[in-house]
Design a protein around this motif. Structure first.
Motif, PDB file in Angstrom:
ATOM      1  N   VAL A  48       0.851  -1.200   0.000  1.00  0.00           N
ATOM      2  CA  VAL A  48       0.000   0.000   0.000  1.00  0.00           C
ATOM      3  C   VAL A  48       0.888   1.253   0.000  1.00  0.00           C
ATOM      4  CG1 VAL A  48      -1.684   1.319   1.343  1.00  0.00           C
ATOM      5  CG2 VAL A  48      -1.969  -1.142   1.060  1.00  0.00           C
ATOM      6  N   GLY A  49       1.980   1.184   0.779  1.00  0.00           N
ATOM      7  CA  GLY A  49       2.915   2.312   0.827  1.00  0.00           C
ATOM      8  C   GLY A  49       3.512   2.608  -0.547  1.00  0.00           C
ATOM      9  N   ALA A  50       3.806   1.550  -1.307  1.00  0.00           N
ATOM     10  CA  ALA A  50       4.387   1.751  -2.638  1.00  0.00           C
ATOM     11  C   ALA A  50       3.398   2.467  -3.557  1.00  0.00           C
ATOM     12  CB  ALA A  50       4.794   0.397  -3.232  1.00  0.00           C
ATOM     13  N   ASP A  51       2.117   2.071  -3.486  1.00  0.00           N
ATOM     14  CA  ASP A  51       1.112   2.755  -4.313  1.00  0.00           C
ATOM     15  C   ASP A  51       0.855   4.173  -3.783  1.00  0.00           C
ATOM     16  OD1 ASP A  51       0.611   1.082  -6.424  1.00  0.00           O
ATOM     17  OD2 ASP A  51      -0.837  -0.132  -5.316  1.00  0.00           O
ATOM     18  N   LEU A  52       0.998   4.342  -2.480  1.00  0.00           N
ATOM     19  CA  LEU A  52       0.938   5.700  -1.935  1.00  0.00           C
ATOM     20  C   LEU A  52       2.063   6.538  -2.547  1.00  0.00           C
ATOM     21  CD1 LEU A  52      -0.174   7.727   0.188  1.00  0.00           C
ATOM     22  CD2 LEU A  52       1.499   6.789   1.797  1.00  0.00           C
ATOM     23  N   GLY A  53       3.258   5.957  -2.605  1.00  0.00           N
ATOM     24  CA  GLY A  53       4.414   6.674  -3.150  1.00  0.00           C
ATOM     25  C   GLY A  53       4.238   7.042  -4.617  1.00  0.00           C
ATOM     26  N   ARG A  54       3.606   6.162  -5.401  1.00  0.00           N
ATOM     27  CA  ARG A  54       3.382   6.468  -6.822  1.00  0.00           C
ATOM     28  C   ARG A  54       2.489   7.695  -6.969  1.00  0.00           C
ATOM     29  NH1 ARG A  54       3.241   0.795  -6.746  1.00  0.00           N
ATOM     30  NH2 ARG A  54       5.229   0.078  -7.572  1.00  0.00           N
ATOM     31  N   GLY A  55       1.431   7.749  -6.161  1.00  0.00           N
ATOM     32  CA  GLY A  55       0.537   8.910  -6.220  1.00  0.00           C
ATOM     33  C   GLY A  55       1.227  10.173  -5.718  1.00  0.00           C
ATOM     34  N   LEU A  56       2.026  10.028  -4.648  1.00  0.00           N
ATOM     35  CA  LEU A  56       2.745  11.200  -4.128  1.00  0.00           C
ATOM     36  C   LEU A  56       3.712  11.737  -5.178  1.00  0.00           C
ATOM     37  CD1 LEU A  56       3.529  10.143  -0.424  1.00  0.00           C
ATOM     38  CD2 LEU A  56       1.694  11.622  -1.267  1.00  0.00           C
ATOM     39  N   CYS A  57       4.341  10.806  -5.904  1.00  0.00           N
ATOM     40  CA  CYS A  57       5.236  11.218  -6.986  1.00  0.00           C
ATOM     41  C   CYS A  57       4.496  12.090  -7.994  1.00  0.00           C
ATOM     42  CB  CYS A  57       5.807   9.968  -7.655  1.00  0.00           C
ATOM     43  SG  CYS A  57       6.634  10.309  -9.207  1.00  0.00           S
ATOM     44  N   ILE A  94       5.154  17.383   2.424  1.00  0.00           N
ATOM     45  CA  ILE A  94       3.887  16.648   2.332  1.00  0.00           C
ATOM     46  C   ILE A  94       3.580  16.096   3.717  1.00  0.00           C
ATOM     47  CG2 ILE A  94       2.673  14.683   1.326  1.00  0.00           C
ATOM     48  CD1 ILE A  94       4.351  15.012  -1.178  1.00  0.00           C
ATOM     49  N   VAL A  95       2.414  16.434   4.225  1.00  0.00           N
ATOM     50  CA  VAL A  95       1.977  15.971   5.542  1.00  0.00           C
ATOM     51  C   VAL A  95       0.938  14.879   5.329  1.00  0.00           C
ATOM     52  CG1 VAL A  95       0.853  16.645   7.695  1.00  0.00           C
ATOM     53  CG2 VAL A  95       2.427  18.236   6.551  1.00  0.00           C
ATOM     54  N   ALA A 138       6.443   2.176   8.494  1.00  0.00           N
ATOM     55  CA  ALA A 138       6.142   0.945   7.751  1.00  0.00           C
ATOM     56  C   ALA A 138       5.429   1.275   6.447  1.00  0.00           C
ATOM     57  CB  ALA A 138       5.271   0.019   8.605  1.00  0.00           C
ATOM     58  N   LEU A 139       4.680   2.386   6.451  1.00  0.00           N
ATOM     59  CA  LEU A 139       3.956   2.836   5.265  1.00  0.00           C
ATOM     60  C   LEU A 139       4.765   3.873   4.488  1.00  0.00           C
ATOM     61  CD1 LEU A 139       0.963   2.610   4.040  1.00  0.00           C
ATOM     62  CD2 LEU A 139       0.619   4.828   5.146  1.00  0.00           C
ATOM     63  N   LEU A 140       5.311   4.852   5.216  1.00  0.00           N
ATOM     64  CA  LEU A 140       5.949   5.989   4.557  1.00  0.00           C
ATOM     65  C   LEU A 140       7.333   5.653   4.003  1.00  0.00           C
ATOM     66  CD1 LEU A 140       4.901   9.058   6.745  1.00  0.00           C
ATOM     67  CD2 LEU A 140       3.766   8.016   4.784  1.00  0.00           C
ATOM     68  N   GLY A 141       8.018   4.693   4.619  1.00  0.00           N
ATOM     69  CA  GLY A 141       9.336   4.294   4.103  1.00  0.00           C
ATOM     70  C   GLY A 141       9.236   3.811   2.660  1.00  0.00           C
ATOM     71  N   PRO A 142       8.382   2.791   2.403  1.00  0.00           N
ATOM     72  CA  PRO A 142       8.208   2.351   1.009  1.00  0.00           C
ATOM     73  C   PRO A 142       7.672   3.465   0.112  1.00  0.00           C
ATOM     74  CG  PRO A 142       7.313   0.723   2.536  1.00  0.00           C
ATOM     75  CD  PRO A 142       7.689   1.930   3.362  1.00  0.00           C
ATOM     76  N   ALA A 143       6.788   4.310   0.644  1.00  0.00           N
ATOM     77  CA  ALA A 143       6.232   5.412  -0.169  1.00  0.00           C
ATOM     78  C   ALA A 143       7.355   6.341  -0.626  1.00  0.00           C
ATOM     79  CB  ALA A 143       5.192   6.185   0.636  1.00  0.00           C
ATOM     80  N   ARG A 144       8.263   6.687   0.295  1.00  0.00           N
ATOM     81  CA  ARG A 144       9.379   7.576  -0.062  1.00  0.00           C
ATOM     82  C   ARG A 144      10.289   6.935  -1.106  1.00  0.00           C
ATOM     83  NH1 ARG A 144      10.183   7.973   5.519  1.00  0.00           N
ATOM     84  NH2 ARG A 144       9.033   9.729   6.397  1.00  0.00           N
ATOM     85  N   VAL A 189       9.631   4.593  -3.345  1.00  0.00           N
ATOM     86  CA  VAL A 189       9.002   4.509  -4.663  1.00  0.00           C
ATOM     87  C   VAL A 189       8.880   5.896  -5.291  1.00  0.00           C
ATOM     88  CG1 VAL A 189       6.832   3.970  -5.844  1.00  0.00           C
ATOM     89  CG2 VAL A 189       7.815   2.342  -4.221  1.00  0.00           C
ATOM     90  N   ALA A 190       8.497   6.881  -4.479  1.00  0.00           N
ATOM     91  CA  ALA A 190       8.338   8.246  -5.009  1.00  0.00           C
ATOM     92  C   ALA A 190       9.678   8.786  -5.494  1.00  0.00           C
ATOM     93  CB  ALA A 190       7.739   9.154  -3.942  1.00  0.00           C
ATOM     94  N   ALA A 191      10.734   8.530  -4.723  1.00  0.00           N
ATOM     95  CA  ALA A 191      12.063   9.037  -5.099  1.00  0.00           C
ATOM     96  C   ALA A 191      12.523   8.402  -6.396  1.00  0.00           C
ATOM     97  CB  ALA A 191      13.063   8.743  -3.983  1.00  0.00           C
ATOM     98  N   ASP A 192      12.228   7.102  -6.538  1.00  0.00           N
ATOM     99  CA  ASP A 192      12.654   6.375  -7.718  1.00  0.00           C
ATOM    100  C   ASP A 192      11.881   6.819  -8.960  1.00  0.00           C
ATOM    101  OD1 ASP A 192      14.291   4.365  -8.769  1.00  0.00           O
ATOM    102  OD2 ASP A 192      12.547   3.037  -8.945  1.00  0.00           O
ATOM    103  N   ALA A 193      10.604   7.137  -8.772  1.00  0.00           N
ATOM    104  CA  ALA A 193       9.736   7.431  -9.922  1.00  0.00           C
ATOM    105  C   ALA A 193       9.721   8.908 -10.303  1.00  0.00           C
ATOM    106  CB  ALA A 193       8.306   6.976  -9.607  1.00  0.00           C
ATOM    107  N   LEU A 194      10.197   9.763  -9.412  1.00  0.00           N
ATOM    108  CA  LEU A 194      10.042  11.203  -9.650  1.00  0.00           C
ATOM    109  C   LEU A 194      10.908  11.694 -10.805  1.00  0.00           C
ATOM    110  CD1 LEU A 194       8.801  13.883  -8.740  1.00  0.00           C
ATOM    111  CD2 LEU A 194      10.739  14.154  -7.166  1.00  0.00           C
ATOM    112  N   HIS A 195      10.309  12.497 -11.632  1.00  0.00           N
ATOM    113  CA  HIS A 195      10.988  13.157 -12.744  1.00  0.00           C
ATOM    114  C   HIS A 195      12.205  13.942 -12.226  1.00  0.00           C
ATOM    115  CE1 HIS A 195      11.502  15.983 -16.062  1.00  0.00           C
ATOM    116  NE2 HIS A 195      11.282  16.975 -15.230  1.00  0.00           N
ATOM    117  N   GLY A 196      13.398  13.575 -12.683  1.00  0.00           N
ATOM    118  CA  GLY A 196      14.611  14.252 -12.219  1.00  0.00           C
ATOM    119  C   GLY A 196      14.928  13.997 -10.760  1.00  0.00           C
ATOM    120  N   GLY A 197      14.397  12.883 -10.252  1.00  0.00           N
ATOM    121  CA  GLY A 197      14.486  12.630  -8.810  1.00  0.00           C
ATOM    122  C   GLY A 197      15.900  12.664  -8.254  1.00  0.00           C
ATOM    123  N   SER A 198      16.868  12.108  -8.996  1.00  0.00           N
ATOM    124  CA  SER A 198      18.226  12.040  -8.453  1.00  0.00           C
ATOM    125  C   SER A 198      18.893  13.411  -8.445  1.00  0.00           C
ATOM    126  CB  SER A 198      19.060  11.039  -9.253  1.00  0.00           C
ATOM    127  OG  SER A 198      19.105  11.428 -10.609  1.00  0.00           O
TER     128      SER A 198
END
Ligand SMILES: [Zn+2]
Length: 325
Positions: free
Chosen positions: A237-246, A257-258, A269-275, A277-286
């Motif tokens: 669920v955290g990973a899909d949260l991260g995709r939307g946050l991205c 983001i709060v 447990a939720l936000l770690g995977p979200a971060r 996934v979001a970092a990996d998927a974000l445009h220009g993330g690195s």
């Protein structure tokens, strides 16, 4: 509550109107001094009367203004509850009814806007003028603070939970399919756990949760207590949260983001995977990095408190409702 006290001087009532629950608070100089819970009757033509009754319960002679947050679409600044998948009633002129009944300034807004305002003023988003709130519960609610003000669009901005996320996805409470909240909210976690338990009836998680109806809290508790399967489902669920946050970061590039709501309080447990996934998927993330993604500070009364604080600003003339009818 802490914060800039001079900004909070005054006495107001705040209401949080959800699908089943009604929370009424009285805010005095930034402190919640009274709190009453009741239930939303769930009948369209009783909605306004239920809100009036909830306000009356915490009303005193000192109250200067009333703020209401509703779980659904609210036309701003007229304060008309337009529609919501969980709140009975359409086109209910709540603000006009409250002002007529109490003879006080009143405002009616989306519930997440209230919560965002409170987190921005005195909570986890304090000091950030560009903040997104994402609330995770039975669905995903949200609000955006842009340049220190709530971003409203035509009235209904911030319904992140209903971003189109999956083609032909799961049916959403809003009546459509594939909305973000169908994969990244409390019910999504329950659905994943049910599917797992059905396929693995002799596994440890099935043994722990049983065949009876269980809730998202039961699954997160199992994760907290070290059940690896439950941790994996929370992470999913955290990973899909991260995709939307991205997606939200790509569009709005907030400073912070709060994440609030019951599922948001699950924390790392939720936000770690979200971060991740979001970092990996974000445009220009690195090259740009992620904004901080943090847990909300103010708890379940944030929506009511924020509505009360907005009402305080309105009563003091700091918030002008343009085009008031
Ligand atoms: Zn939806």
């Amino acid at each position: 509550m802490r914060g800039e006290k001079e900004h909070l001087i005054g006495t107001t009532v705040g209401i949080d109107l959800g699908g089943t629950k009604l929370l009424a608070i009285r805010l005095e100089d930034g402190e919640i001094v009274e709190e009453r819970r009741s239930s939303n009757p769930g009948v369209a033509d009783q909605l306004a009367a239920a809100v009036v009754e909830a306000v009356t319960e915490v009303m005193t002679a000192e109250v200067e203004a009333i703020g209401v947050g509703v779980a659904g679409l609210v036309q701003w600044p007229e304060g008309i509850f337009v529609w919501g998948p969980h709140v009975a009633g359409t086109a209910v002129p709540l603000r006009a009814e409250l002002e007529a009944f109490f003879g006080l300034p009143a405002l009616v807004d989306n519930d997440a806007n209230g919560a965002a305002w409170a987190e921005h003023a005195v909570g986890a988003g304090r000091g950030y003028d560009n903040m997104l709130l994402v609330t995770l519960g039975t669905g995903i609610g949200g609000a955006a603070i842009v340049d220190g003000r709530l971003y409203r669009g035509r009235s209904f901005a911030g319904e992140w939970g209903h971003m189109m996320f999956e083609r032909n996805g799961h049916r959403c409470d809003c009546g459509k399919r594939g909305c973000w909240e169908t994969v990244a909210s409390g019910p999504a976690l329950v659905r994943l756990a049910r599917e797992f338990v059905f396929q693995n009836p002799d596994g440890a998680l099935a043994h722990r949760l049983g065949e009876a109806r269980f809730t998202g809290e039961d699954v997160t508790r199992a994760a907290d207590e070290g059940d690896e399967t439950a941790r994996g489902l929370v992470a999913q669920v955290g990973a899909d949260l991260g995709r939307g946050l991205c997606n939200l970061i790509a569009v709005l590039d907030p400073e912070i983001i709060v994440v609030g709501g019951g599922l948001g309080s699950v924390g790392e447990a939720l936000l770690g995977p979200a971060r991740r996934v979001a970092a990996d998927a974000l445009h220009g993330g690195s090259h740009r990095g992620l904004p901080p993604i943090v847990v909300a500070e103010l708890g379940p009364a944030a929506g009511a408190a924020g509505a009360a604080m907005m009402a305080q600003d309105y009563a003091a003339g700091r918030l002008v409702l343009d085009g008031v009818v």
